[in-house]
Write a protein that holds these residues in place. Structure first.
Motif, short mmCIF file in Angstrom:
data_model
loop_
_atom_site.label_atom_id
_atom_site.label_comp_id
_atom_site.label_asym_id
_atom_site.label_seq_id
_atom_site.Cartn_x
_atom_site.Cartn_y
_atom_site.Cartn_z
N ALA A 1 0.98 4.33 -2.81
CA ALA A 1 0.80 5.76 -2.52
C ALA A 1 1.96 6.57 -3.09
O ALA A 1 1.76 7.62 -3.73
CB ALA A 1 0.68 5.98 -1.01
N ARG B 1 0.83 -1.21 0.00
CA ARG B 1 0.00 0.00 0.00
C ARG B 1 0.86 1.26 0.00
O ARG B 1 0.61 2.22 -0.73
CB ARG B 1 -0.90 0.02 1.25
CG ARG B 1 -2.10 -0.88 1.12
CD ARG B 1 -2.77 -1.10 2.47
NE ARG B 1 -3.87 -2.03 2.33
CZ ARG B 1 -5.15 -1.62 2.30
NH1 ARG B 1 -5.46 -0.36 2.39
NH2 ARG B 1 -6.09 -2.52 2.15
N VAL C 1 -3.51 13.65 -4.81
CA VAL C 1 -3.94 12.28 -4.51
C VAL C 1 -4.65 12.30 -3.17
O VAL C 1 -4.13 12.84 -2.20
CB VAL C 1 -2.74 11.32 -4.47
CG1 VAL C 1 -3.22 9.92 -4.12
CG2 VAL C 1 -1.99 11.34 -5.78
N GLU C 2 -5.85 11.73 -3.16
CA GLU C 2 -6.61 11.75 -1.90
C GLU C 2 -6.94 10.29 -1.54
O GLU C 2 -7.42 9.53 -2.39
CB GLU C 2 -7.90 12.54 -2.12
CG GLU C 2 -8.76 12.69 -0.89
CD GLU C 2 -10.14 13.23 -1.24
OE1 GLU C 2 -10.97 13.36 -0.34
OE2 GLU C 2 -10.38 13.49 -2.45
N PHE C 3 -6.65 9.95 -0.31
CA PHE C 3 -6.97 8.57 0.12
C PHE C 3 -8.37 8.56 0.72
O PHE C 3 -8.70 9.37 1.58
CB PHE C 3 -5.95 8.09 1.15
CG PHE C 3 -6.23 6.70 1.64
CD1 PHE C 3 -6.01 5.60 0.82
CD2 PHE C 3 -6.74 6.49 2.93
CE1 PHE C 3 -6.28 4.33 1.27
CE2 PHE C 3 -7.02 5.21 3.37
CZ PHE C 3 -6.79 4.13 2.54
N ASP D 1 -10.91 0.22 -0.12
CA ASP D 1 -10.13 1.46 0.04
C ASP D 1 -9.82 2.00 -1.35
O ASP D 1 -9.74 1.24 -2.32
CB ASP D 1 -8.81 1.17 0.76
CG ASP D 1 -9.07 0.91 2.24
OD1 ASP D 1 -10.11 1.37 2.74
OD2 ASP D 1 -8.24 0.21 2.85
N TYR E 1 -7.91 5.36 -3.82
CA TYR E 1 -7.20 6.63 -4.00
C TYR E 1 -7.93 7.42 -5.08
O TYR E 1 -8.24 6.89 -6.14
CB TYR E 1 -5.76 6.41 -4.43
CG TYR E 1 -4.88 5.94 -3.31
CD1 TYR E 1 -4.33 6.87 -2.41
CD2 TYR E 1 -4.60 4.60 -3.15
CE1 TYR E 1 -3.53 6.44 -1.38
CE2 TYR E 1 -3.81 4.16 -2.12
CZ TYR E 1 -3.27 5.09 -1.23
OH TYR E 1 -2.49 4.67 -0.20
N ARG E 2 -8.19 8.67 -4.79
CA ARG E 2 -8.80 9.51 -5.82
C ARG E 2 -7.71 10.42 -6.39
O ARG E 2 -7.14 11.25 -5.67
CB ARG E 2 -9.93 10.34 -5.22
CG ARG E 2 -10.80 11.02 -6.26
CD ARG E 2 -11.99 11.70 -5.62
NE ARG E 2 -12.98 10.74 -5.16
CZ ARG E 2 -13.72 10.93 -4.08
NH1 ARG E 2 -13.58 12.00 -3.35
NH2 ARG E 2 -14.60 10.02 -3.71
N VAL E 3 -7.41 10.26 -7.67
CA VAL E 3 -6.32 11.01 -8.30
C VAL E 3 -6.90 12.10 -9.20
O VAL E 3 -7.68 11.82 -10.11
CB VAL E 3 -5.43 10.06 -9.15
CG1 VAL E 3 -4.30 10.85 -9.80
CG2 VAL E 3 -4.89 8.95 -8.28
N GLU F 1 1.99 9.42 -6.20
CA GLU F 1 2.52 10.79 -6.05
C GLU F 1 3.53 11.11 -7.14
O GLU F 1 3.65 12.24 -7.57
CB GLU F 1 3.20 10.95 -4.68
CG GLU F 1 2.24 10.90 -3.48
CD GLU F 1 1.44 12.19 -3.32
OE1 GLU F 1 1.62 13.11 -4.14
OE2 GLU F 1 0.64 12.26 -2.35
#
Lengths: 301, 275
Positions: A75, A71, A87-89, A121, A123-125, A79
């Motif tokens: 991340a 994970r 990047v938003e988790f 879960d 990630y919003r990119v 980045e």
């Protein structure tokens, strides 16, 4: 000679040729009014288009069985990817809360039925340039030999960017931007042409006067200054009147509505004082420069 | 140029007919031709020399090149070939941007007066002083003076369209002469005026000449010219066909005597316009 002399000459010219001067002033006034209304509209439209474009995101779903190390690796990789703005988790719990907020009725029942949280879960990119969003997807999950997408990292379950939505958003907003931009350019061009033409008429009526001035040995600038000052005065009067009308319209129509509808508080419109200053300066500059340029033809005696 | 700027006081001995020796001619044409863009010929191999203080008539029928000549002298036109000199300065060498300074030394009078229609008589004359940056109190002093000289002291605040033709021409003469240029060019100054008024205008131009100003008058009124007995240059189809210098002057003639003689010879009042 002094500025006072040229100014007096300009005032004399204006009062002796009040009809063409008035026509020029009205032209400036009308074009400034149209521009003053149109500029915020164009800006609101492109602003809205940009806002819509910002909704283009890439969702990277994290595999359920990914280890802590995998994970972290993901991340970091996100980045580092080019064209990524942020990047938003979004954790499972957050994802569920968000979904509930968007669609409370469905989830009031759904949560009971499901028992557990089904969302992974995520990630919003957000991309820097929405037009290049597919490149991000390709990097994170390149198209494999069999035609399907193969995640490039073990932690990735799936990469999605709601392709259809994205495409629609991009093409529609792109068209809106091009249209409003083109319309704006046309309008500015028409305004300048109209003002220049009116000025040309008013100066043409006085070409004999210019000829006589040249005969008694006046230098070009000696003749030109009063005309330029006339242009400034005409432009300033037209501009000030236009700004006044715009202010009145804004105070009486737009401002009361604004408190009721958030819609009208459009994003990113030019603020009013700046708009006024830009309009005024444009009016003055165009009519002063227009006078000086038109005069050139008659100065060649 | 430098020579033009100095305002010479009127010379006591007037009008030396032979070309002044050792002195630079005020106006000189050296083999000047002017062909217009359309191909029509304005002037063909014209040469002339006009000395300081001379009074010269350019005569000939319409289209013979009189106006071309005048317009060449004020650099409104450029010569196609040859040289035009004003006070020894070749006009070809005068830069476009310096033309206004040249014109400040040349007074001009035209058939159609060329007054500024929305200025009063006073302001019209004052304008040519404002152009050269004359201080305001100088203007206030000089303008009424010159208007008194041309006999318009009661019409200071009238607009040109409130004046008769003769009066308008007087205003334009006042404007041409107010800063005492060394050279006065007049293109058909009496072309629009009746004989009686014409004589008044000619008289005025003659008086200006008496102060030492070189005067060139283009006119097709040949009869009047011959009777005035001044140097006459006749043009025909762009060529100089006659340049009579000698025997045409009566050196010490006062303005009044001149006018009386002129009236007598033209027979004004008895037979109308001599044409």
């Amino acid at each position: 000679m002094s500025f006072a002399f040229f100014f007096k000459e300009a005032i004399r010219g204006l009062s002796r040729n009040s009809a063409p001067a008035l026509a020029a002033m009205l032209t400036v006034l009308l074009t400034a009014l149209v521009l003053g209304v149109f500029i915020p509209i164009v800006q609101a439209t492109t602003g809205t288009a940009n806002e819509v474009r910002d909704r283009v995101v890439v969702s990277v779903y994290v595999a359920e069985d990914a280890t802590e190390g995998e994970r972290r690796q993901l991340a970091a990789a996100l980045e580092r990817t080019t064209n990524v703005k942020s990047v938003e988790f979004v954790s499972k719990a957050e994802g569920l809360a968000e979904a509930k907020r968007k669609n409370p009725e469905a989830f009031a029942e759904g949560a009971k039925l499901l028992g557990a949280n089904p969302l992974p879960d995520m990630y919003r990119v957000v991309p820097d340039d929405p037009d290049q969003v597919s490149a991000i997807v390709d990097r994170l999950a390149p198209v494999g030999a069999d035609g399907g997408r193969e995640p490039s990292l073990a932690a990735i379950d799936e990469v999605r960017n709601k392709e259809e939505d994205t495409e629609k958003i991009l093409s529609a907003t792109g068209l809106v931007k091009i249209l409003t931009g083109g319309l704006m350019a046309l309008l500015v061009f028409a305004s300048i042409a109209l003002v220049a033409n009116t000025l040309r008429l008013s100066i043409f009526a006085r070409r004999r006067e210019v000829e006589v001035m040249k005969l008694v040995g006046a230098t070009n600038w000696f003749i030109r200054w009063p005309f330029v000052i006339e242009g400034v005065v005409v432009g300033a009067m037209g501009g000030v009147l236009a700004v006044l009308l715009l202010t009145i319209a804004k105070e009486t129509f737009i401002d009361p509505l604004q408190s009721r509808f958030d819609l009208l508080a459009a994003p990113e419109t030019i603020n009013f004082p700046l708009l006024i200053v830009v309009l005024l300066l444009a009016c003055i500059a165009v009519s002063a420069a227009g006078s000086a340029i038109t005069l050139r033809r008659f100065l060649r005696v | 140029m430098a020579q033009l700027r100095t305002r010479k006081r009127p010379e006591v001995a007037p009008i030396p007919p032979p070309a002044p020796t050792g002195d630079v001619p005020v106006v000189e044409l050296r083999d000047v031709s002017k062909v217009y863009d359309g191909g029509s010929v304005g002037l063909e191999h014209a040469s002339m020399s006009i000395g300081r203080g001379e009074f010269v008539f350019l005569v000939g029928a319409t289209g013979c090149g009189k106006s071309t000549c005048i317009r060449l002298l004020m650099k409104e036109l450029e010569a196609s070939s040859g040289e035009v000199l004003i006070a020894g300065k070749r006009l070809n060498d005068v830069d476009r941007s310096k033309v206004p300074y040249l014109r400040r030394n040349i007074g001009t009078v035209f058939q159609d007066y060329k007054l500024l229609p929305n200025r009063t008589v006073y302001d019209n004359v004052a304008y040519s002083l404002q152009v050269i940056g004359e201080p305001r109190d100088e203007i206030r002093r000089k303008v009424p003076d010159i208007l008194r000289l041309v006999g318009l002291s009661t019409k200071l605040h009238n607009f040109p369209d409130e004046l008769s033709g003769g009066e308008q021409q007087r205003v334009s003469i006042a404007r041409a002469f107010v800063n005492h240029p060394p050279l006065l060019l007049a293109d058909e100054p009496t072309g629009n005026l009746d004989p009686e008024t014409s004589i008044g205008i000619m008289q005025l131009i003659y008086r200006i000449n008496k102060t030492g100003t070189t005067v060139v008058v283009a006119t097709h009124d040949k009869e009047m010219v011959d009777k005035m007995r001044r140097r006459v240059i006749e043009l025909r189809e762009g060529r100089i066909v006659r340049d009579e210098l000698s025997g045409m002057y009566r050196p010490d003639e006062s303005t009044t005597e001149f006018a009386i003689r002129l009236r007598g010879e033209l027979g004004v009042g008895a037979e109308g316009h001599p044409n």
